[in-house]
Scaffold this motif. Structure first.
Motif, PDB file in Angstrom:
ATOM      1  N   LEU B  24      53.704  37.415  26.061  1.00 23.47           N
ATOM      2  CA  LEU B  24      54.831  36.676  26.640  1.00 23.47           C
ATOM      3  C   LEU B  24      54.423  35.883  27.884  1.00 23.47           C
ATOM      4  CD1 LEU B  24      57.515  39.468  26.181  1.00 23.47           C
ATOM      5  CD2 LEU B  24      57.345  37.333  24.888  1.00 23.47           C
ATOM      6  N   GLY B  25      53.141  35.883  28.191  1.00 23.45           N
ATOM      7  CA  GLY B  25      52.645  35.061  29.288  1.00 23.45           C
ATOM      8  C   GLY B  25      52.748  35.706  30.661  1.00 23.45           C
ATOM      9  N   HIS B  26      52.887  37.033  30.683  1.00 23.12           N
ATOM     10  CA  HIS B  26      52.979  37.732  31.963  1.00 23.12           C
ATOM     11  C   HIS B  26      51.692  38.509  32.242  1.00 23.12           C
ATOM     12  CE1 HIS B  26      57.144  36.655  32.172  1.00 23.12           C
ATOM     13  NE2 HIS B  26      57.402  37.230  31.015  1.00 23.12           N
ATOM     14  N   GLU B  27      51.555  38.895  33.496  1.00 20.80           N
ATOM     15  CA  GLU B  27      50.424  39.751  33.855  1.00 20.80           C
ATOM     16  C   GLU B  27      50.851  41.205  33.730  1.00 20.80           C
ATOM     17  OE1 GLU B  27      48.411  38.835  37.593  1.00 20.80           O
ATOM     18  OE2 GLU B  27      49.480  36.910  37.553  1.00 20.80           O
ATOM     19  N   ALA B  28      49.895  42.060  33.447  1.00 15.51           N
ATOM     20  CA  ALA B  28      50.195  43.489  33.378  1.00 15.51           C
ATOM     21  C   ALA B  28      48.931  44.274  33.672  1.00 15.51           C
ATOM     22  CB  ALA B  28      50.726  43.850  31.997  1.00 15.51           C
ATOM     23  N   ASP B  29      49.097  45.359  34.417  1.00 16.59           N
ATOM     24  CA  ASP B  29      47.958  46.201  34.747  1.00 16.59           C
ATOM     25  C   ASP B  29      48.347  47.665  34.693  1.00 16.59           C
ATOM     26  OD1 ASP B  29      45.372  45.119  35.319  1.00 16.59           O
ATOM     27  OD2 ASP B  29      46.354  43.899  36.869  1.00 16.59           O
ATOM     28  N   PHE B  30      47.333  48.501  34.509  1.00 17.56           N
ATOM     29  CA  PHE B  30      47.590  49.934  34.467  1.00 17.56           C
ATOM     30  C   PHE B  30      47.770  50.497  35.873  1.00 17.56           C
ATOM     31  CE2 PHE B  30      44.846  49.330  30.629  1.00 17.56           C
ATOM     32  CZ  PHE B  30      45.864  49.501  29.712  1.00 17.56           C
ATOM     33  N   VAL B  31      48.581  51.551  35.953  1.00 20.35           N
ATOM     34  CA  VAL B  31      48.727  52.317  37.185  1.00 20.35           C
ATOM     35  C   VAL B  31      48.400  53.764  36.827  1.00 20.35           C
ATOM     36  CG1 VAL B  31      50.295  53.040  39.020  1.00 20.35           C
ATOM     37  CG2 VAL B  31      50.617  50.804  37.931  1.00 20.35           C
ATOM     38  N   TRP B  32      47.432  54.351  37.496  1.00 16.35           N
ATOM     39  CA  TRP B  32      47.037  55.732  37.213  1.00 16.35           C
ATOM     40  C   TRP B  32      48.100  56.689  37.780  1.00 16.35           C
ATOM     41  CZ3 TRP B  32      44.370  58.014  33.850  1.00 16.35           C
ATOM     42  CH2 TRP B  32      43.811  59.290  34.057  1.00 16.35           C
ATOM     43  N   HIS B  33      48.332  57.804  37.083  1.00 18.46           N
ATOM     44  CA  HIS B  33      49.404  58.723  37.515  1.00 18.46           C
ATOM     45  C   HIS B  33      49.147  59.329  38.891  1.00 18.46           C
ATOM     46  CE1 HIS B  33      46.978  62.338  36.599  1.00 18.46           C
ATOM     47  NE2 HIS B  33      46.430  61.529  35.722  1.00 18.46           N
ATOM     48  N   GLY B  34      47.904  59.266  39.356  1.00 19.94           N
ATOM     49  CA  GLY B  34      47.591  59.794  40.676  1.00 19.94           C
ATOM     50  C   GLY B  34      47.746  58.758  41.779  1.00 19.94           C
ATOM     51  N   ASP B  35      47.987  57.513  41.397  1.00 15.04           N
ATOM     52  CA  ASP B  35      48.137  56.448  42.397  1.00 15.04           C
ATOM     53  C   ASP B  35      49.467  56.552  43.125  1.00 15.04           C
ATOM     54  OD1 ASP B  35      45.724  55.440  41.688  1.00 15.04           O
ATOM     55  OD2 ASP B  35      46.487  53.740  40.528  1.00 15.04           O
ATOM     56  N   THR B  36      49.489  56.054  44.355  1.00 19.97           N
ATOM     57  CA  THR B  36      50.741  56.080  45.109  1.00 19.97           C
ATOM     58  C   THR B  36      51.049  54.704  45.694  1.00 19.97           C
ATOM     59  OG1 THR B  36      49.493  56.865  47.008  1.00 19.97           O
ATOM     60  CG2 THR B  36      50.637  58.533  45.712  1.00 19.97           C
ATOM     61  N   ASP B  37      50.388  53.690  45.153  1.00 17.20           N
ATOM     62  CA  ASP B  37      50.610  52.341  45.663  1.00 17.20           C
ATOM     63  C   ASP B  37      51.068  51.426  44.523  1.00 17.20           C
ATOM     64  OD1 ASP B  37      50.631  49.968  46.999  1.00 17.20           O
ATOM     65  OD2 ASP B  37      48.443  49.785  47.165  1.00 17.20           O
ATOM     66  N   LEU B  38      52.304  50.953  44.618  1.00 15.43           N
ATOM     67  CA  LEU B  38      52.827  50.065  43.567  1.00 15.43           C
ATOM     68  C   LEU B  38      52.960  48.627  44.073  1.00 15.43           C
ATOM     69  CD1 LEU B  38      55.633  52.360  42.028  1.00 15.43           C
ATOM     70  CD2 LEU B  38      53.301  52.011  41.195  1.00 15.43           C
ATOM     71  N   SER B  39      52.356  48.360  45.237  1.00 13.18           N
ATOM     72  CA  SER B  39      52.493  47.008  45.776  1.00 13.18           C
ATOM     73  C   SER B  39      51.797  46.018  44.839  1.00 13.18           C
ATOM     74  CB  SER B  39      51.914  46.939  47.190  1.00 13.18           C
ATOM     75  OG  SER B  39      50.557  47.308  47.161  1.00 13.18           O
ATOM     76  N   GLY B  40      52.368  44.850  44.708  1.00 14.68           N
ATOM     77  CA  GLY B  40      51.785  43.845  43.824  1.00 14.68           C
ATOM     78  C   GLY B  40      52.402  43.840  42.437  1.00 14.68           C
ATOM     79  N   PHE B  41      53.261  44.839  42.152  1.00 12.69           N
ATOM     80  CA  PHE B  41      53.932  44.846  40.844  1.00 12.69           C
ATOM     81  C   PHE B  41      55.391  44.449  41.000  1.00 12.69           C
ATOM     82  CE2 PHE B  41      50.494  48.014  40.175  1.00 12.69           C
ATOM     83  CZ  PHE B  41      49.831  47.357  39.146  1.00 12.69           C
ATOM     84  N   ASP B  42      55.871  43.647  40.042  1.00 16.24           N
ATOM     85  CA  ASP B  42      57.272  43.220  40.066  1.00 16.24           C
ATOM     86  C   ASP B  42      58.167  44.175  39.299  1.00 16.24           C
ATOM     87  OD1 ASP B  42      56.713  40.662  41.393  1.00 16.24           O
ATOM     88  OD2 ASP B  42      55.641  40.201  39.537  1.00 16.24           O
ATOM     89  N   ALA B  43      57.578  44.886  38.347  1.00 18.52           N
ATOM     90  CA  ALA B  43      58.349  45.826  37.536  1.00 18.52           C
ATOM     91  C   ALA B  43      57.410  46.939  37.071  1.00 18.52           C
ATOM     92  CB  ALA B  43      58.965  45.126  36.329  1.00 18.52           C
TER      93      ALA B  43
END
Lengths: 80, 231
Positions: B24-43
């Motif tokens: 659909l022309g969007h960016e997407a990246d994985f977030v590891w379950h141990g991560d605590t930083d969601l900055s940079g994600f819109d959803a």
């Protein structure tokens, strides 16, 4: 070490698919006297001596049971 | 926009979500379950699978992953969060959505195409017109949605029921159309604010035109349009 037994069951009114299936199966095996089967979970917990039951209840509310759908009953196990 | 797709041990639909977003022309990246930083994600997307082996209850352990505290904060700030299948179960366990998902009424794992009717709702992830029918597959063992009658009435009144199972012509079967026995044929719900959406069907699997149906795309395009509008 102290031991507790925990019984987790569905709240009243929550449909229990495995229980209902076992109920129908027993009736179809000829056990006409069966009118209800409820299937839940049985948990055996070992904790440090002196652990208060309230703390076990906290564990149940947080993780071992889901208060939205389940009730739990805690029984301390007396050592023989 | 950029989707963050959380991977728990046992997640197995994360690649499908990433693929759908890219199509659909969007960016997407994985977030590891141990991560605590969601900055940079819109959803944030909680994908399907069997997090932590579904032990204790589906989603019960994943809820306590380090990343979930951050997902809760993200949602409370109004950030869009979607939970698909196991992700929906995690959202109910985390109390971001009301109710719970029980074992399917027929005790069988169900994997098949479902027809869903779009309801009038406040959901930011669904801007298709009420009454629209969507063909989206389901693939689960615990999709039997339940909540108490007061919660159901409240959700109904505040437009939190987003999708209902229906027959292929949009009608409701006499004894209900939910293949899993879900209360009131509920397939997907949102929170009062409309930013948190949970559903049992897998929209990410029907986005790529290569699979023949693209009815799932509306979920991702709805939130993208919404975010573009609010800037």
């Amino acid at each position: 070490m102290a031991r507790f037994q925990i019984f987790v069951t569905y709240k009243k009114g929550i449909f229990d698919p495995p229980g209902a299936t076992a109920e129908r199966a027993l009736v179809s095996l000829g056990y006409d006297e069966v009118s209800s089967v409820k299937i839940g979970k049985f948990i055996q917990l070992e904790v440090a001596d002196g652990t208060p039951q309230e703390r076990v209840a906290e564990m149940c509310g947080k993780l071992l049971a889901n208060p939205v759908i389940e009730d739990f009953r805690i029984e301390p196990v007396e050592e023989a | 926009m950029r989707f963050g797709v959380v991977i728990f041990p046992g997640s197995n639909c994360e690649q499908d979500v990433i693929h759908a977003a890219h199509i659909l022309g969007h960016e997407a990246d994985f977030v590891w379950h141990g991560d605590t930083d969601l900055s940079g994600f819109d959803a944030i997307v909680l994908p399907g699978g069997f997090s932590y082996g579904d032990y204790i209850r589906c989603g019960a352990v994943a809820r306590f992953s380090p990343v979930m505290a951050e997902v809760v904060r993200f949602a409370e700030r109004g950030g869009p969060v979607i939970g698909i299948c196991n992700g929906f179960q995690i959202l109910t366990e985390a109390h971001l959505l009301p109710g719970a998902l029980l074992r399917n009424r027929g005790l069988k794992f169900i994997c098949r195409q479902a027809t869903l009717r779009v309801e009038e709702s406040a959901c930011q992830w669904m801007d298709a017109a009420p009454g629209t029918l969507l063909r989206i597959p389901i693939n689960h063992n615990e999709g039997n949605y339940i909540c108490d009658p007061d919660t159901l009435a409240r959700m109904e009144a505040s437009g939190q029921i987003v999708l209902r199972y229906c027959e292929s012509d949009g009608s409701r079967a006499e004894d209900g159309s939910a293949p899993n026995g879900a209360l009131d044929d509920i397939a997907g719900i949102c929170n009062e604010r409309g930013n948190v959406f949970g559903l049992m069907p897998h929209p990410e699997r029907v986005v790529d035109p290569a699979v023949g149906i693209t009815d799932g795309a509306v979920v991702f395009t709805s939130i993208a349009r919404r975010l573009a509008e609010v800037g």
